[in-house]
Write an enzyme that holds these catalytic residues in place. Structure first.
Site, PDB file in Angstrom:
ATOM      1  N   THR A 103       3.516  -9.291   0.620  1.00 43.89           N
ATOM      2  CA  THR A 103       3.179  -8.303  -0.399  1.00 43.89           C
ATOM      3  C   THR A 103       3.487  -6.940   0.197  1.00 43.89           C
ATOM      4  O   THR A 103       2.867  -6.511   1.176  1.00 43.89           O
ATOM      5  CB  THR A 103       1.703  -8.390  -0.801  1.00 43.89           C
ATOM      6  OG1 THR A 103       1.454  -9.678  -1.375  1.00 43.89           O
ATOM      7  CG2 THR A 103       1.354  -7.324  -1.826  1.00 43.89           C
ATOM      8  N   LYS A 178       3.144  -8.444  -8.293  1.00 44.86           N
ATOM      9  CA  LYS A 178       2.051  -8.726  -7.362  1.00 44.86           C
ATOM     10  C   LYS A 178       1.009  -7.607  -7.397  1.00 44.86           C
ATOM     11  O   LYS A 178      -0.201  -7.857  -7.254  1.00 44.86           O
ATOM     12  CB  LYS A 178       2.584  -8.902  -5.942  1.00 44.86           C
ATOM     13  CG  LYS A 178       1.510  -9.264  -4.905  1.00 44.86           C
ATOM     14  CD  LYS A 178       0.783 -10.564  -5.231  1.00 44.86           C
ATOM     15  CE  LYS A 178      -0.367 -10.846  -4.259  1.00 44.86           C
ATOM     16  NZ  LYS A 178       0.078 -11.224  -2.907  1.00 44.86           N
ATOM     17  N   LYS A 246      -4.596  -3.213   2.256  1.00 48.07           N
ATOM     18  CA  LYS A 246      -3.187  -2.809   2.280  1.00 48.07           C
ATOM     19  C   LYS A 246      -2.554  -2.929   0.905  1.00 48.07           C
ATOM     20  O   LYS A 246      -1.861  -2.016   0.438  1.00 48.07           O
ATOM     21  CB  LYS A 246      -2.441  -3.670   3.303  1.00 48.07           C
ATOM     22  CG  LYS A 246      -0.933  -3.467   3.343  1.00 48.07           C
ATOM     23  CD  LYS A 246      -0.171  -4.522   2.551  1.00 48.07           C
ATOM     24  CE  LYS A 246      -0.349  -5.915   3.102  1.00 48.07           C
ATOM     25  NZ  LYS A 246       0.491  -6.911   2.376  1.00 48.07           N
TER      26      LYS A 246
END
Length: 301
Positions: A103, A178, A246
């Protein structure tokens, strides 16, 4: 383009964390020749004993494989693995396929594709969702960005590690999708934890409550898969708190370029950063309960 299958494919796999190791194992079980690299070789030992081959750097993975999958931690790791002196893009063979399943940033996905084209190779961004359970079972959701013909060529490989595989559009589209997933999950995790705290404060049995609500309108993957872990006091990582932070930061950076405010995402991000500040960055994302339940006291159910 000829579809890939074990007889004409050597897969290089870089990154053997909580999810990556299981993804690599499923490819090995499916009959693919597998070249491995991860910064800590010890993480690869069980796969090496099962027949995978060790490579000492991303450069060696690239030069000895015709398809390279990366599943690392952070965008700066992706940068180093692809663009470093000993990185993939300086050492790939022509007509290689690069699949970044980390990701990461949509802009970085586009940068990788542009450089891959210069090398007469192909690139896809294909982040996944489903945690450690989905990775072990080969049932990950895979969100794919890039040229559609390239996606169709590597689809047999995606089918080994995922069950919900959707082509989303050109380079970066997989990473944008995502971000949608993580935004939805962020607020959902707050709701799951608040529901369990409410059940406890109301004197209810959380497991019985879960039986009623997980199949109704409130049902979600987090409620079905992570709420039982919370109830059992299991905060081991299926997906690390630090990695979720993150992801949320990437989404919040993207949102700065858009004309809306993501208040739910911002709230969830603040909770998770508080949790990390208490030394819980290596817990699973279900550890959010520790903050919702008792504002830093870190009590279990």
């Amino acid at each position: 383009m000829e579809p890939l299958h074990p007889n004409n494919t050597t897969i290089g796999f870089i990154g053997l964390g909580v999810m990556g190791a299981s993804m690599a194992r499923n490819l090995l079980k499916a009959g693919y020749c597998l070249n491995l690299y991860t910064r800590t070789k010890q993480k690869a030992m069980s796969l090496l004993s099962e027949g995978a081959n060790w490579q000492g750097s991303p450069a060696l993975v690239a030069s000895n494989s015709n398809i390279i999958i990366t599943m690392v931690s952070y965008p700066n790791d992706v940068e180093e693995v692809y663009f470093g002196e000993n990185g993939i893009l300086n050492h790939i063979k022509p007509y290689s396929y690069l699949i970044d399943m980390t990701t990461s940033s949509p802009l970085l996905a586009q940068k990788i594709e542009s450089k891959a084209k210069e090398k007469n190779s192909f690139s896809l961004d294909a982040p996944v969702s489903g945690g450690d359970i989905g990775a072990k079972e080969g049932k990950l959701a895979i969100m794919v960005g890039g040229i559609k013909e390239v996606y169709e060529t590597v689809l047999p490989i995606f089918k080994v590690i995922g069950s919900n595989i959707v082509y989303q559009g050109l380079a970066g589209a997989g990473q944008h999708t995502k971000m949608c997933n993580q935004i939805a999950l962020a607020s959902n995790m707050v709701g799951v934890c608040e529901a369990l705290v409410y059940a406890k404060e109301a004197g209810l049995e959380p497991t019985t409550v879960l039986q009623s609500i997980e199949t109704g309108a409130a049902g979600s993957w987090a409620l079905s898969k992570l709420a039982p872990r919370i109830i059992n006091g299991d905060f081991e990582p299926g997906f690390y708190v630090k990695h979720f932070i993150k992801d949320m930061d990437i989404a919040l950076d993207q949102i700065k370029t858009m004309d809306f405010e993501a208040k739910g995402l911002s709230l969830s991000s603040s909770f998770y950063k508080e949790l990390a500040s208490l030394g819980r960055e290596n817990d699973g994302t279900q550890a959010l309960y520790k903050i919702i339940n008792d504002r830093g006291q870190l009590d279990d159910l």
